[in-house]
Write an enzyme that holds these catalytic residues in place. Structure first.
Site, PDB file in Angstrom:
ATOM      1  CB  ALA A   1       3.725  -0.790  11.450  1.00  0.00           C
TER       2      ALA A   1
ATOM      3  CE1 TYR B   1      -3.721  -2.130   5.664  1.00  0.00           C
ATOM      4  CE2 TYR B   1      -3.281   0.184   5.213  1.00  0.00           C
ATOM      5  CZ  TYR B   1      -3.581  -1.086   4.759  1.00  0.00           C
ATOM      6  OH  TYR B   1      -3.708  -1.323   3.412  1.00  0.00           O
TER       7      TYR B   1
ATOM      8  CE  LYS C   1      -1.431  -3.930   3.548  1.00  0.00           C
ATOM      9  NZ  LYS C   1      -1.564  -5.183   2.795  1.00  0.00           N
TER      10      LYS C   1
ATOM     11  CB  SER D   1      -0.847   0.015   1.280  1.00  0.00           C
ATOM     12  OG  SER D   1      -1.465   1.260   1.456  1.00  0.00           O
TER      13      SER D   1
HETATM   14  N1  LIG Z   1      -8.840  -0.379  -0.264  1.00  0.00           N
HETATM   15  C1  LIG Z   1      -7.773   0.383  -0.084  1.00  0.00           C
HETATM   16  O1  LIG Z   1      -7.862   1.620   0.053  1.00  0.00           O
HETATM   17  C2  LIG Z   1      -6.401  -0.260  -0.103  1.00  0.00           C
HETATM   18  C3  LIG Z   1      -5.293   0.558  -0.383  1.00  0.00           C
HETATM   19  C4  LIG Z   1      -4.019  -0.009  -0.392  1.00  0.00           C
HETATM   20  C5  LIG Z   1      -3.858  -1.368  -0.116  1.00  0.00           C
HETATM   21  N2  LIG Z   1      -4.973  -2.142   0.160  1.00  0.00           N
HETATM   22  C6  LIG Z   1      -4.749  -3.560   0.454  1.00  0.00           C
HETATM   23  O2  LIG Z   1      -5.418  -4.316  -0.524  1.00  0.00           O
HETATM   24  C7  LIG Z   1      -5.681  -5.641  -0.017  1.00  0.00           C
HETATM   25  C8  LIG Z   1      -7.111  -6.013  -0.340  1.00  0.00           C
HETATM   26  O3  LIG Z   1      -7.979  -5.142   0.366  1.00  0.00           O
HETATM   27  P1  LIG Z   1      -9.307  -4.539  -0.299  1.00  0.00           P
HETATM   28  O4  LIG Z   1      -9.141  -3.087  -0.389  1.00  0.00           O
HETATM   29  O5  LIG Z   1      -9.677  -5.307  -1.507  1.00  0.00           O
HETATM   30  O6  LIG Z   1     -10.336  -4.777   0.913  1.00  0.00           O
HETATM   31  P2  LIG Z   1     -11.548  -5.820   1.073  1.00  0.00           P
HETATM   32  O7  LIG Z   1     -12.551  -5.584   0.012  1.00  0.00           O
HETATM   33  O8  LIG Z   1     -11.970  -5.692   2.494  1.00  0.00           O
HETATM   34  O9  LIG Z   1     -10.855  -7.238   0.833  1.00  0.00           O
HETATM   35  C9  LIG Z   1     -10.014  -7.816   1.799  1.00  0.00           C
HETATM   36  C10 LIG Z   1      -9.851  -9.285   1.469  1.00  0.00           C
HETATM   37  O10 LIG Z   1      -8.934  -9.871   2.432  1.00  0.00           O
HETATM   38  C11 LIG Z   1      -9.531 -11.053   2.944  1.00  0.00           C
HETATM   39  N3  LIG Z   1      -9.115 -11.313   4.322  1.00  0.00           N
HETATM   40  C12 LIG Z   1      -9.046 -10.423   5.346  1.00  0.00           C
HETATM   41  N4  LIG Z   1      -8.689 -11.058   6.476  1.00  0.00           N
HETATM   42  C13 LIG Z   1      -8.525 -12.369   6.155  1.00  0.00           C
HETATM   43  C14 LIG Z   1      -8.167 -13.523   6.893  1.00  0.00           C
HETATM   44  N5  LIG Z   1      -7.907 -13.489   8.208  1.00  0.00           N
HETATM   45  N6  LIG Z   1      -8.099 -14.719   6.253  1.00  0.00           N
HETATM   46  C15 LIG Z   1      -8.363 -14.785   4.928  1.00  0.00           C
HETATM   47  N7  LIG Z   1      -8.710 -13.729   4.173  1.00  0.00           N
HETATM   48  C16 LIG Z   1      -8.788 -12.528   4.779  1.00  0.00           C
HETATM   49  C17 LIG Z   1     -11.027 -10.795   2.860  1.00  0.00           C
HETATM   50  O11 LIG Z   1     -11.700 -12.033   2.772  1.00  0.00           O
HETATM   51  P3  LIG Z   1     -12.790 -12.581   3.856  1.00  0.00           P
HETATM   52  O12 LIG Z   1     -13.499 -11.404   4.427  1.00  0.00           O
HETATM   53  O13 LIG Z   1     -13.613 -13.509   3.038  1.00  0.00           O
HETATM   54  O14 LIG Z   1     -11.940 -13.295   4.832  1.00  0.00           O
HETATM   55  C18 LIG Z   1     -11.166 -10.043   1.553  1.00  0.00           C
HETATM   56  O15 LIG Z   1     -11.273 -10.926   0.473  1.00  0.00           O
HETATM   57  C19 LIG Z   1      -5.364  -5.576   1.478  1.00  0.00           C
HETATM   58  O16 LIG Z   1      -4.100  -6.160   1.709  1.00  0.00           O
HETATM   59  C20 LIG Z   1      -5.324  -4.079   1.771  1.00  0.00           C
HETATM   60  O17 LIG Z   1      -4.496  -3.768   2.852  1.00  0.00           O
HETATM   61  C21 LIG Z   1      -6.222  -1.606   0.165  1.00  0.00           C
END
Ligand SMILES: NC(=O)c1ccc[n+]([C@@H]2O[C@H](COP(=O)([O-])OP(=O)(O)OC[C@H]3O[C@@H](n4cnc5c(N)ncnc54)[C@H](OP(=O)(O)O)[C@@H]3O)[C@@H](O)[C@H]2O)c1
Length: 251
Positions: free
Chosen positions: A148, A146, A150, A133
């Site tokens: 930290a 969070y 990343k 991120s």
């Molecule tokens: N959205 C943003 O602004 C943003 C920006 C930069 C980076 N990111 C990163 O992008 C990645 C995806 O996030 P997203 O934005 O797509 O959010 P999201 O829609 O909430 O998706 C998160 C995914 O991670 C899975 N997950 C979370 N905890 C888990 C666990 N304990 N075991 C297995 N699966 C788990 C969730 O699946 P289940 O709920 O089915 O377990 C879900 O599929 C993350 O690493 C996040 O930090 C997001």
């Protein structure tokens, strides 16, 4: 060719699955929400005729990561993407949620990267895409754990990339570093982003990530690239002040 995507039940991971389905013969989609994963499996099988397996498990439990690897060693692209955040002052956020976050964003990411890297090196090919991120470039007051986690993803990926380069390995590691993306992330982190016009869609992020592979840094958006540049020249104490103000504007 087989692709494994963690965090595929929602957001960025789900869109990567949709965009990648026409390029792979086999896909494994992982997350905890089996209903959502099954829906995606049906959609992709029907639309692309690809073989999709669902791995529904909590990846914050390391044995589940090991089992995922043992059952699916022949992966060509690992998208190490599962993760979540939490907002609040360090002493106010839940220790239990912090621990879960560290286990998911760091330990699960680390475990899968380690296991798959070894396997890919034995085979002489393969790619790992870790979702980091923009948060990985800065200290993150009011979302400190969070940010930290990343920073860990960015640091370990950089280090392993150099090891692979020195070895002349065909295996590659990349990091995806988006800014705000409109996904389930905000709800999981208890935050309402006030980033209208600034946040990107997960569809855009997914297309960009797949287009840029196997580049190391995959940074969608000129402003996020500029933020990375600034992170190298600004003192961390100054960045922390700026990030505090940004985080304080969310609720
Ligand atoms: N959205 C943003 O602004 C943003 C920006 C930069 C980076 N990111 C990163 O992008 C990645 C995806 O996030 P997203 O934005 O797509 O959010 P999201 O829609 O909430 O998706 C998160 C995914 O991670 C899975 N997950 C979370 N905890 C888990 C666990 N304990 N075991 C297995 N699966 C788990 C969730 O699946 P289940 O709920 O089915 O377990 C879900 O599929 C993350 O690493 C996040 O930090 C997001």
């Amino acid at each position: 060719m087989k692709i494994l995507i963690t965090g595929a039940s929602s957001g960025i991971g789900k869109e990567i699955a949709r965009k990648a389905a026409s390029r792979y013969d086999e896909m494994v989609i992982a997350g905890r929400n089996s209903e959502r994963l099954e829906e995606l499996r049906s959609e992709l099988t029907e639309k692309y005729g690809i073989k999709v397996s669902v791995f529904a498990a909590d990846l914050s439990i390391q044995e589940n990561c090991i089992r995922l690897f043992e059952e699916n060693k022949d992966v060509h692209l690992l998208v190490n993407n599962a993760g979540f955040g939490d907002v609040g002052a360090f002493d106010k956020t839940s220790l239990n949620k912090d621990t879960q976050m560290i286990q998911t964003n760091i330990i699960a990411m680390h475990t899968l990267m380690k296991l798959y890297l070894g396997e890919m090196k034995k085979r002489g090919s393969g790619h790992i895409l870790n979702t980091a991120s923009m948060a990985g470039f800065f200290p993150g007051p009011l979302m400190s754990t969070y940010y930290a986690t990343k920073a860990y993803v960015v640091s370990i990926s950089e280090a392993v990339r150099e090891e692979l380069r020195r070895e002349g390995s065909e295996v590659t590691v990349s990091i995806l570093c988006p800014g705000p993306v409109s996904t389930g992330f905000g709800k999981a982190a208890n935050v309402d982003f006030h980033f209208e016009g600034f946040s990107r869609t997960p569809q855009k992020i997914a297309s960009y990530a797949l287009k840029k592979l196997p580049s190391f840094y995959i940074i969608p958006g000129i402003e996020i690239k500029a933020a990375r540049f600034l992170s190298h020249i600004l003192p961390a104490s100054f960045s922390a002040k700026v990030i505090y103000n940004i985080q304080n504007n969310k609720n």
